[in-house]
Enzyme design. Structure first.
Site, PDB file in Angstrom:
ATOM      1  N   ASP A  97      36.330  42.093  42.096  1.00 31.38           N
ATOM      2  CA  ASP A  97      36.033  43.479  41.787  1.00 31.38           C
ATOM      3  C   ASP A  97      34.795  43.562  40.891  1.00 31.38           C
ATOM      4  O   ASP A  97      33.811  42.865  41.105  1.00 31.38           O
ATOM      5  CB  ASP A  97      37.287  44.118  41.159  1.00 31.38           C
ATOM      6  CG  ASP A  97      37.190  45.614  40.967  1.00 31.38           C
ATOM      7  OD1 ASP A  97      37.266  46.342  41.961  1.00 31.38           O
ATOM      8  OD2 ASP A  97      37.046  46.039  39.813  1.00 31.38           O
ATOM      9  N   GLU A 121      36.403  40.699  47.215  1.00 33.61           N
ATOM     10  CA  GLU A 121      36.513  42.130  46.928  1.00 33.61           C
ATOM     11  C   GLU A 121      35.651  42.492  45.709  1.00 33.61           C
ATOM     12  O   GLU A 121      36.086  43.184  44.795  1.00 33.61           O
ATOM     13  CB  GLU A 121      37.978  42.509  46.691  1.00 33.61           C
ATOM     14  CG  GLU A 121      38.797  42.596  47.953  1.00 33.61           C
ATOM     15  CD  GLU A 121      38.406  43.782  48.831  1.00 33.61           C
ATOM     16  OE1 GLU A 121      38.564  44.941  48.401  1.00 33.61           O
ATOM     17  OE2 GLU A 121      37.920  43.542  49.957  1.00 33.61           O
ATOM     18  N   HIS A 266      43.034  45.120  48.307  1.00 35.38           N
ATOM     19  CA  HIS A 266      41.983  44.922  47.302  1.00 35.38           C
ATOM     20  C   HIS A 266      42.410  43.923  46.234  1.00 35.38           C
ATOM     21  O   HIS A 266      41.681  42.968  45.947  1.00 35.38           O
ATOM     22  CB  HIS A 266      41.612  46.258  46.645  1.00 35.38           C
ATOM     23  CG  HIS A 266      40.539  46.114  45.620  1.00 35.38           C
ATOM     24  ND1 HIS A 266      39.247  45.733  45.941  1.00 35.38           N
ATOM     25  CD2 HIS A 266      40.560  46.279  44.268  1.00 35.38           C
ATOM     26  CE1 HIS A 266      38.508  45.681  44.826  1.00 35.38           C
ATOM     27  NE2 HIS A 266      39.289  46.004  43.804  1.00 35.38           N
TER      28      HIS A 266
END
Length: 289
Positions: A97, A121, A266
């Site tokens: 992320d 991700e 995710h």
């Protein structure tokens, strides 16, 4: 947690982390994203080869790390301080992320300390930097626009939109209540949620924030040309960095391996921790050879 929580003191922060494996082994540093903490790696590290030095760190304002400065450059600087205080060198970064974007800026500014770079991700090129909101998916553009408007404090600080609304969409199955409680633990009050807002606002979109966009653009330039080994793990259906993004990375950067870990959304560490560990370890083993 797979190991006791520890802390490292830098000049600017107290940085929490947990560590498994061999202190003399290859250092692999796991960096989380929004709105999580080092806790997200709890089921990944035990499945890795324990001949390595495996460290999961809390970004500042997350988990149990405390200090000032929550934007991308601040967090990259804190990461540099942590790596220095811990005496790490030839680090392999494994990031997720917005932790991937922070790690990217860190790595570009400290290339001699980085041996390899893996992510999944992640807020990485070509997802970011974005030249304009209208070049983003409408739902994502609207979400991040709202974090820079007059209602941002109400949405992020008061309503805790990151953990009440966004986080439940990040996994295939609902997270168990104790897991949700741990992610929420550092953010009991509106004031404590400032890191969530500051990091949201530090995504480089439309050239803003200017300093972040400059640092990120320089990091992307480094990323596409550096020879260090790179790994992109992706899942199906995925969320932020899907197969086509992984293939873009392989076509536009140097020394890139891409690998599917199978089903996932995710928060892949929650959806498929064994697959994440296997994908990362398989690649790390190739570097040894």
């Amino acid at each position: 947690m797979p190991a006791p929580l520890q802390s490292a003191e830098t000049q600017r922060a107290t940085i929490s982390y947990y560590e498994t494996g061999d202190p003399a082994g290859r250092p692999v540093l796991f960096v989380h994203g929004l709105p999580f903490s080092s806790y997200i790696w709890r089921n990944v590290l035990p499945e890795m080869n324990q001949n390595q030095r495996l460290i999961a760190v809390d970004l500042i304002g997350f988990g149990d790390s405390t200090g000032n400065g929550y934007g991308v450059q601040d967090q990259a600087d804190h990461l540099a301080d942590f790596i220095d205080v811990m005496g790490l060198s030839d680090v392999t970064l494994m990031a997720h992320d917005w932790g991937a974007g922070i790690s990217l800026v860190y790595a570009a500014q400290n290339p001699d300390d980085v041996a390899a770079f893996a992510f999944m991700e992640g807020s990485m090129p070509p997802v970011y930097p974005r030249p304009a909101y209208d070049q983003m998916p409408e739902r994502i553009a609207g979400m991040f626009k709202s974090m820079r408007d007059e209602n941002a404090e109400e949405n992020v600080l008061e309503a805790n939109i990151w953990q009440e609304v966004i986080m439940p969409t990040m996994t295939g199955d609902p997270l168990p209540d104790p897991v949700v409680a741990e992610y929420k633990r550092p953010f009991p009050t509106p004031e404590s949620r400032q890191p969530l807002l500051d990091m949201s606002r530090s995504l480089p979109i439309g050239g803003e924030p200017a300093a972040v966009s400059q640092a990120y653009s320089a990091a992307v330039e480094w990323w596409t040309k550096t020879e260090i080994p790179k790994l992109v793990l992706y899942a199906e259906p995925g969320r932020l960095f899907k197969q086509d993004m992984a293939e873009w990375t392989q076509a536009n950067a140097v020394n890139v391996t891409i690998a599917s870990i199978g089903p996932g959304h995710h928060a892949l560490q929650e959806d498929a921790p064994q697959a994440v560990a296997d994908g990362l370890q398989t690649w790390l083993d190739t570097l040894e050879n």
